[in-house]
Design an enzyme around this catalytic site. Structure first.
Site, PDB file in Angstrom:
ATOM      1  N   ASN A  14      77.693  26.233 -62.853  1.00 39.54           N
ATOM      2  CA  ASN A  14      77.131  26.319 -64.214  1.00 39.54           C
ATOM      3  C   ASN A  14      75.607  26.246 -64.186  1.00 39.54           C
ATOM      4  O   ASN A  14      74.938  26.930 -64.952  1.00 39.54           O
ATOM      5  CB  ASN A  14      77.705  25.216 -65.103  1.00 39.54           C
ATOM      6  CG  ASN A  14      79.080  25.572 -65.638  1.00 39.54           C
ATOM      7  OD1 ASN A  14      79.216  26.445 -66.490  1.00 39.54           O
ATOM      8  ND2 ASN A  14      80.111  24.906 -65.118  1.00 39.54           N
ATOM      9  N   ILE A  86      77.939   8.225 -66.051  1.00 37.46           N
ATOM     10  CA  ILE A  86      77.863   7.991 -67.499  1.00 37.46           C
ATOM     11  C   ILE A  86      76.477   7.439 -67.812  1.00 37.46           C
ATOM     12  O   ILE A  86      76.022   6.481 -67.178  1.00 37.46           O
ATOM     13  CB  ILE A  86      78.988   7.033 -67.944  1.00 37.46           C
ATOM     14  CG1 ILE A  86      80.333   7.749 -67.769  1.00 37.46           C
ATOM     15  CG2 ILE A  86      78.787   6.601 -69.393  1.00 37.46           C
ATOM     16  CD1 ILE A  86      81.548   6.893 -68.000  1.00 37.46           C
ATOM     17  N   HIS A 103      82.191  20.275 -71.210  1.00 37.60           N
ATOM     18  CA  HIS A 103      83.402  19.541 -70.816  1.00 37.60           C
ATOM     19  C   HIS A 103      84.546  20.548 -70.662  1.00 37.60           C
ATOM     20  O   HIS A 103      84.712  21.432 -71.506  1.00 37.60           O
ATOM     21  CB  HIS A 103      83.750  18.492 -71.882  1.00 37.60           C
ATOM     22  CG  HIS A 103      84.911  17.650 -71.485  1.00 37.60           C
ATOM     23  ND1 HIS A 103      84.788  16.572 -70.626  1.00 37.60           N
ATOM     24  CD2 HIS A 103      86.227  17.750 -71.779  1.00 37.60           C
ATOM     25  CE1 HIS A 103      85.986  16.037 -70.436  1.00 37.60           C
ATOM     26  NE2 HIS A 103      86.872  16.735 -71.123  1.00 37.60           N
TER      27      HIS A 103
HETATM   28  C1  GRF Z   1      82.814  22.183 -64.930  1.00 35.00           C
HETATM   29  O1  GRF Z   1      84.148  22.549 -65.102  1.00 35.00           O
HETATM   30  C2  GRF Z   1      82.362  21.253 -66.027  1.00 35.00           C
HETATM   31  O2  GRF Z   1      82.996  21.465 -67.234  1.00 35.00           O
HETATM   32  C3  GRF Z   1      82.757  19.912 -65.510  1.00 35.00           C
HETATM   33  O3  GRF Z   1      82.547  19.987 -64.125  1.00 35.00           O
HETATM   34  C4  GRF Z   1      82.646  21.339 -63.686  1.00 35.00           C
HETATM   35  C5  GRF Z   1      81.389  21.633 -62.940  1.00 35.00           C
HETATM   36  O4  GRF Z   1      81.450  22.807 -62.204  1.00 35.00           O
HETATM   37  N1  GRF Z   1      82.067  18.887 -66.217  1.00 35.00           N
HETATM   38  P1  GRF Z   1      80.158  23.376 -61.484  1.00 35.00           P
HETATM   39  O5  GRF Z   1      79.548  22.260 -60.643  1.00 35.00           O
HETATM   40  O6  GRF Z   1      79.205  23.839 -62.554  1.00 35.00           O
HETATM   41  O7  GRF Z   1      80.643  24.509 -60.646  1.00 35.00           O
END
Ligand code: GRF
Length: 189
Positions: A14, A86, A103
């Protein structure tokens, strides 16, 4: 130019999407100015390869205080992209309205402490849900409880495993995260 600080704990796919969208203009007039990780992870390497400043602050009780001391003054938005620690109440209050998270479920379902990564997808699969998806939301002191900015969904097919759901959720995340960031930047004071 808006400055975005991204927090990561994992592979950072991401994060990569955010970096690419800032470069392509899909997220206009914005740049990732700093990536902070709470553990060694591939997300840090992705940031380094993109020439972005990185910091590793080991997870622990004083993480939020240390983070507070390194967030640059000119930061417009803090984005949690697969970040597993957190944040403290003090930190979330100080940056209220300026922190967002992605999320991997349709909140308010399958959120809260302990609901992360594969735990979410296993719970969704075990419950026989008909759909799943991802949520971009503001971060408050309550875990996964902040105002929802947007969600993306897909239908769960018979036989979909937790691993299948994880892949489908990631694909939804890549779709909605840039739009979630655009919206958050647009409503910043
Ligand atoms: C994603 O599915 C996000 O929603 C969750 O952790 C995952 C992270 O994936 N919080 P990446 O590290 O971005 O590949």
């Amino acid at each position: 130019m808006k400055n975005i600080v991204v927090l990561v704990s994992g592979s950072g796919s991401n994060l990569q999407r955010i970096i690419d969208c800032c470069a392509s203009g899909e997220i206009p007039n914005a740049r990732v100015s700093l990536v902070v990780a709470d553990r060694e992870c591939y997300g840090l390497e992705r940031a380094e390869m993109a020439g972005i400043k990185t910091m590793l602050i080991k997870r622990g009780k004083d993480f939020s205080d240390k983070l507070d001391s390194v967030v640059p003054e000119n930061t417009d938005l803090i984005v949690l992209a697969g970040f597993l620690s957190i944040l403290s109440q003090e930190f979330t209050q100080k940056f209220e309205g300026k922190i967002i998270n992605i999320h991997p479920s349709l909140l308010p379902k399958y959120g809260g402490k302990g609901m992360w990564g594969h735990y979410v997808h296993e719970a969704v699969a075990a419950a026989g849900e008909k759909e799943s998806g991802a949520t971009v939301h503001f971060v408050t002191a309550g875990v996964d409880e902040g105002e929802i900015i947007l969600q993306g969904k897909f239908d769960i097919m018979p036989g979909d495993t937790a691993e299948d759901l994880a892949k489908k959720v990631h694909s939804v995340e890549y779709d909605i995260f840039p739009e979630g960031i655009r919206r958050a930047l647009a409503i910043l004071k």
